[in-house]
Design an enzyme around this catalytic site. Structure first.
Site, PDB file in Angstrom:
ATOM      1  N   ASP A   1       0.832  -1.198   0.000  1.00  0.00           N
ATOM      2  CA  ASP A   1       0.000   0.000   0.000  1.00  0.00           C
ATOM      3  C   ASP A   1       0.872   1.256   0.000  1.00  0.00           C
ATOM      4  OD1 ASP A   1      -2.312   1.832   0.733  1.00  0.00           O
ATOM      5  OD2 ASP A   1      -3.247  -0.140   0.864  1.00  0.00           O
TER       6      ASP A   1
ATOM      7  N   SER B   1      -6.413   4.082  -1.874  1.00  0.00           N
ATOM      8  CA  SER B   1      -6.500   2.649  -1.609  1.00  0.00           C
ATOM      9  C   SER B   1      -7.848   2.063  -2.000  1.00  0.00           C
ATOM     10  CB  SER B   1      -6.228   2.376  -0.126  1.00  0.00           C
ATOM     11  OG  SER B   1      -4.948   2.853   0.234  1.00  0.00           O
TER      12      SER B   1
ATOM     13  N   ARG C   1      -2.890  15.657   5.004  1.00  0.00           N
ATOM     14  CA  ARG C   1      -2.537  14.254   4.693  1.00  0.00           C
ATOM     15  C   ARG C   1      -2.640  14.019   3.191  1.00  0.00           C
ATOM     16  NH1 ARG C   1      -2.635   9.677   8.224  1.00  0.00           N
ATOM     17  NH2 ARG C   1      -3.194   7.702   7.218  1.00  0.00           N
ATOM     18  N   ASP C   2      -3.748  14.437   2.619  1.00  0.00           N
ATOM     19  CA  ASP C   2      -3.929  14.361   1.171  1.00  0.00           C
ATOM     20  C   ASP C   2      -3.585  15.689   0.500  1.00  0.00           C
ATOM     21  OD1 ASP C   2      -4.864  11.720   1.352  1.00  0.00           O
ATOM     22  OD2 ASP C   2      -6.856  12.449   1.881  1.00  0.00           O
TER      23      ASP C   2
ATOM     24  N   ARG D   1     -15.795   9.492   0.279  1.00  0.00           N
ATOM     25  CA  ARG D   1     -15.160   8.188   0.483  1.00  0.00           C
ATOM     26  C   ARG D   1     -15.708   7.540   1.744  1.00  0.00           C
ATOM     27  NH1 ARG D   1      -8.611   7.291   0.646  1.00  0.00           N
ATOM     28  NH2 ARG D   1      -8.581   6.002   2.503  1.00  0.00           N
TER      29      ARG D   1
ATOM     30  N   ARG E   1     -13.768   6.110   6.209  1.00  0.00           N
ATOM     31  CA  ARG E   1     -13.684   6.942   7.410  1.00  0.00           C
ATOM     32  C   ARG E   1     -14.979   7.721   7.679  1.00  0.00           C
ATOM     33  NH1 ARG E   1      -8.717   6.864   9.650  1.00  0.00           N
ATOM     34  NH2 ARG E   1      -6.941   6.239   8.338  1.00  0.00           N
TER      35      ARG E   1
ATOM     36  N   LYS F   1      -6.103  -2.016   6.761  1.00  0.00           N
ATOM     37  CA  LYS F   1      -6.320  -2.297   5.341  1.00  0.00           C
ATOM     38  C   LYS F   1      -7.114  -3.582   5.099  1.00  0.00           C
ATOM     39  CE  LYS F   1      -4.022   1.317   3.899  1.00  0.00           C
ATOM     40  NZ  LYS F   1      -4.602   2.399   3.065  1.00  0.00           N
TER      41      LYS F   1
ATOM     42  N   ASP G   1       1.810   3.377   3.043  1.00  0.00           N
ATOM     43  CA  ASP G   1       0.732   4.367   3.096  1.00  0.00           C
ATOM     44  C   ASP G   1       0.558   4.941   4.496  1.00  0.00           C
ATOM     45  OD1 ASP G   1      -1.442   5.765   1.797  1.00  0.00           O
ATOM     46  OD2 ASP G   1      -2.797   4.500   2.943  1.00  0.00           O
TER      47      ASP G   1
ATOM     48  N   HIS H   1       1.988   8.554   5.552  1.00  0.00           N
ATOM     49  CA  HIS H   1       1.068   9.654   5.862  1.00  0.00           C
ATOM     50  C   HIS H   1       1.463  10.424   7.120  1.00  0.00           C
ATOM     51  CE1 HIS H   1      -1.867   9.527   2.753  1.00  0.00           C
ATOM     52  NE2 HIS H   1      -2.313   8.310   3.028  1.00  0.00           N
TER      53      HIS H   1
ATOM     54  N   ASP I   1      -1.233  -0.137  -4.737  1.00  0.00           N
ATOM     55  CA  ASP I   1      -2.523   0.466  -5.091  1.00  0.00           C
ATOM     56  C   ASP I   1      -2.422   1.941  -5.454  1.00  0.00           C
ATOM     57  OD1 ASP I   1      -1.793   1.106  -2.516  1.00  0.00           O
ATOM     58  OD2 ASP I   1      -3.778   0.795  -1.647  1.00  0.00           O
ATOM     59  N   HIS I   2      -1.330   2.600  -5.075  1.00  0.00           N
ATOM     60  CA  HIS I   2      -1.070   4.002  -5.400  1.00  0.00           C
ATOM     61  C   HIS I   2       0.305   4.353  -4.850  1.00  0.00           C
ATOM     62  CE1 HIS I   2      -1.715   5.183  -1.184  1.00  0.00           C
ATOM     63  NE2 HIS I   2      -2.782   4.395  -1.200  1.00  0.00           N
TER      64      HIS I   2
ATOM     65  N   HIS J   1      -0.717  11.267  -1.216  1.00  0.00           N
ATOM     66  CA  HIS J   1      -0.419  10.297  -2.258  1.00  0.00           C
ATOM     67  C   HIS J   1       0.271  10.996  -3.428  1.00  0.00           C
ATOM     68  CE1 HIS J   1      -4.025   7.656  -0.759  1.00  0.00           C
ATOM     69  NE2 HIS J   1      -3.053   7.770   0.134  1.00  0.00           N
TER      70      HIS J   1
END
Length: 512
Positions: free
Chosen positions: A5, A56, A145-146, A260, A263, A335, A403, A407, A444-445, A461
């Site tokens: 991940d 993910s 984070r993103d 998404r 969460r 995960k 991942d 992060h 996955d990324h 990411h």
């Protein structure tokens, strides 16, 4: 099949935890096994443009179904652009329910486009005023984070500028509460219900540290905790005359504007379930609650939602079931849902109880840079036992380290995490040889390979391609072409010498 991940490919040296980690096993595989790079972002996984980072959830959806579906942000963008969202029954019911009270928005305030997008919130604020709502309160979850690690004030300013533009004698919108996404509200897979409880107390009850503005809260926490990043900031409540400006009460409507699901499920349950027992809510207001999407279609969480999720059909698991191929999937808590729920097209239940076995190791409830090896050894132990048992034909594992540790922004810890992944892949390689099995390794990324940029620490990411490796299989070769995660399902059926589903993307391999 190993999914690393958050591990992409980049030629850059600085900030590249993957390249700078000691990874002899992956180095060997990339130099001696079948190896190529594939896409894991943007239109290759159903996101709006190729400027959109993969994640993910959409990554595992694509791997597990062999197709590309419109996902998350793209779905919501389309619903807003066509007005389908505002013409839908859920939006109308939310507006009517709170006409004489307050409309609340809760969600991640950024343009990261992984969990949410601030533009969706701004559009809904405008529409709420148009439809006669008089009072709006926004409960902001800070990202870091993103997006850039300390960019929260930028998004607060964008939101407050829009509110000031809309506010007048007939309409009042204010930020009411907030906190970092890894501190409150946005837990997943029931790893830490305490986060959700803290969010409930903050957003619903107005029970957190008082400040006069979001800016004051963020700046104060940064001064008190030098080096802290937005995702870890503590909870806060905005007050006027020492009273919270926006607790959630009977007769209010609440929209959780993340698209998404992982969460968003737990806070949705806290609002939706009358007989809820995961923490003491103290007060359970009678509100109408809705999510941006249906976060769990099997369990109907939440009961109301604004945008229809993709209906994913023709998954790899369904196809393997037709051939009585026995599956085993394992990861740790963080995960586990990815190798099961998302892999199987957003489905909670198994397709076939007899053919599918899923296993989970409990994740630690700490910041992952404090124990960056995570549970890589424990889940590998279980995987190796499963391989040696000869009970299964297709086994998959997710290593979250690249991942989850990536992060945190802790570069050295991420290197340690990736070295643990590499060591355990070496263990798998040995057993693959012993049992004459085939090993596939991918991701996955991207994330861990790009932890610094011109602005400093980078916790989001990346847009980089990811590795795709096949080990211990002769007489095949990698085809030339632009391939992505959705091409993996038909590659797996090729390795089993069975026909791919006609709805899928083509295989990455062919016979020599």
């Amino acid at each position: 099949m190993v999914v690393m991940d958050g591990v992409g490919l980049s030629d850059k040296i600085e900030g590249n935890a993957f390249k700078n980690a000691n990874t002899p096993n992956l180095d060997y595989l990339m130099n001696n096994a079948l190896f190529t790079s594939i896409y894991a972002h943007g239109t290759y996984v159903g996101l709006p443009t190729n400027d959109d980072m993969g994640n993910s959830e959409v990554g595992h959806n694509a791997m597990g179904c062999g197709q590309i579906y419109s996902q998350g942000a793209k779905l919501v963008n389309e619903a807003i652009e066509t007005k389908e969202l505002y013409n839908g029954n859920t939006w109308k019911e939310l507006i009517n329910y709170c006409k004489d009270n307050t409309l609340h928005f809760i969600g991640l305030l950024s343009d990261g486009n992984v969990h949410s997008h601030i533009n969706h919130l701004l559009s809904m604020l405008e529409q709420a005023k148009k439809e006669g709502i008089k009072r709006v309160r926004v409960h902001i979850l800070l990202d870091g984070r993103d997006v850039e690690a300390t960019s929260a004030l930028k998004y607060v300013e964008i939101l407050e500028n829009k509110m000031n533009e809309l506010n007048d004698d007939t309409f009042e919108s204010l930020i009411a509460s907030g906190g970092g996404r890894m501190n409150i509200t946005m837990d997943r897979y029931e790893a830490n219900w305490g986060m959700v409880e803290k969010g409930w107390y903050t957003h619903v009850l107005g029970d957190a540290r008082y400040f006069s503005s979001a800016k004051e809260a963020i700046e104060t926490y940064r001064q008190e905790n030098p080096g802290i990043i937005d995702q870890d900031l503590d909870s806060f409540v905005i007050v006027k005359d020492n009273n919270p400006v926006g607790t959630i009460n009977d007769g209010d409507s609440v929209i959780f504007f993340n698209f998404r699901g992982d969460r968003a499920i737990e806070i949705s349950r806290a609002f939706d379930e009358e007989n809820f027992d995961n923490f003491d809510r103290i007060r359970y207001p009678k509100v109408m609650y809705a999510g941006m999407l249906e976060y769990d279609s099997e369990l109907n969480i939440p009961k109301h939602f604004l945008t229809e999720p993709p209906k994913i059909k023709y998954t790899l698991t369904e196809e393997l079931n037709k051939h009585n191929i026995r599956e085993y999937a394992i990861s740790e808590t963080q995960k586990y849902g990815h190798v099961t729920y998302f892999w199987n097209g957003n489905r909670i239940d198994k397709f076939n109880e007899e053919l599918e076995t899923y296993d989970k190791v409990d994740s630690d409830i700490i910041s992952f840079d404090k124990a960056p090896k995570m549970k890589s050894y424990e889940i590998t132990d279980k995987l190796l036992d499963a391989i040696k048992s000869n009970k299964y034909d297709f086994l998959r594992i997710n290593y979250p380290n690249g991942d989850m540790v990536g992060h945190t922004g802790n570069y050295e810890a991420t290197i340690t995490g990736l070295e643990a992944v590499d060591y355990n892949i070496g263990r798998i390689m040995n057993v693959v040889k012993e049992t004459d099995s085939i090993l596939m390794v991918t991701a996955d990324h991207g994330n861990a390979e790009e932890m610094f940029d011109s602005k400093g620490i980078k916790t989001s990411h990346s847009l980089n391609k990811v590795p795709f490796i096949i080990y211990n299989k002769d007489n095949i070769k990698i085809k030339n072409g632009d391939y992505g995660l959705a091409n993996i399902a038909s590659t797996i059926t090729d390795l089993f010498n069975i026909e791919k589903n006609p709805h899928w993307k083509e295989s990455i391999i062919e016979d020599e």
